[in-house]
Design an enzyme around this catalytic site. Structure first.
Site, PDB file in Angstrom:
ATOM      1  N   VAL A 194       0.862  -1.176   0.000  1.00 23.23           N
ATOM      2  CA  VAL A 194       0.000   0.000   0.000  1.00 23.23           C
ATOM      3  C   VAL A 194       0.898   1.226   0.000  1.00 23.23           C
ATOM      4  O   VAL A 194       2.072   1.152   0.378  1.00 23.23           O
ATOM      5  CB  VAL A 194      -0.981   0.027   1.201  1.00 23.23           C
ATOM      6  N   SER A 195       0.351   2.350  -0.418  1.00 19.09           N
ATOM      7  CA  SER A 195       1.167   3.547  -0.610  1.00 19.09           C
ATOM      8  C   SER A 195       1.368   4.377   0.643  1.00 19.09           C
ATOM      9  O   SER A 195       2.357   5.074   0.771  1.00 19.09           O
ATOM     10  CB  SER A 195       0.540   4.429  -1.690  1.00 19.09           C
ATOM     11  N   THR A 196       0.425   4.332   1.576  1.00 20.90           N
ATOM     12  CA  THR A 196       0.542   5.171   2.767  1.00 20.90           C
ATOM     13  C   THR A 196       0.328   4.358   4.027  1.00 20.90           C
ATOM     14  O   THR A 196      -0.313   3.309   4.008  1.00 20.90           O
ATOM     15  CB  THR A 196      -0.490   6.320   2.749  1.00 20.90           C
TER      16      THR A 196
END
Length: 189
Positions: A9-11
């Protein structure tokens, strides 16, 4: 032959649970996961996975953009895995095969994903510029949350009770209790 899954996931605020569950259901024996932006090339867990995986093993990801959002990096990575005879399965696409058609499909989809990401950034920047020009009270970023009496009550109750007891007392999820405690401890509420 081992089946590896990779979730990203990016964050930090996003959850890996859905991807991990999907990968497990798809047959992954070992799942590596991390929270790094697709634009970041340094992904320690993925690099560890690439060193673990052997010919005839399988690598499963939920979507093609989990490899990277940069088309060139993703193509290089996929090409090197295919040359090592690693089987690559993208759950929303299928098995990537080392044929001219397979490579063309991957290139096309990666290019579209990169274009989509770039367009989102462009629209976001244009929206900020418009807001700055038309709203004298515009402030970039998320608005600060105000302390509301329920959040204060949850936090105060949680200081002397377990997360589970607090969740039951307020008829909320334990995750909400943890989130509230985290916000108060970071002075963000």
């Amino acid at each position: 032959m081992t089946i590896y899954g990779y979730a990203r996931v990016s964050t930090a605020g996003q959850s890996l649970n859905e991807q991990k569950s999907t990968l497990k259901y798809a047959g992954a024996d070992i799942i590596m996961s991390e929270k790094y932006s697709g634009t970041t090339t340094a992904r320690p867990q993925f690099e560890k996975l690439v060193h673990l995986i052997k010919p005839n093993d399988t690598l499963i990801v939920t979507k093609l953009d989990r490899f990277a959002r940069n088309t060139r990096e993703a193509l290089n990575l996929i090409d090197s895995l295919l040359k090592e005879k690693i089987i690559i399965k993208v759950l929303n696409l299928g098995t990537i095969d080392n044929t001219p058609m397979g490579r063309m499909i991957v290139r096309t989809l990666l290019s579209v994903a990169e274009m989509e990401r770039d367009m989102i950034i462009e629209r976001t920047q244009a929206g900020k510029i418009f807001a700055k020009q038309h709203n004298p009270n515009y402030k970039e970023g998320r608005p600060k949350r105000k302390k509301d009496s329920r959040a204060v009550a949850i936090f105060e109750y949680s200081q002397n009770h377990t997360v589970k007891a607090t969740a039951e007392a307020f008829n909320i999820s334990p995750r909400t209790v943890q989130y509230t405690k985290k916000l108060f401890n970071q002075d963000k509420i």
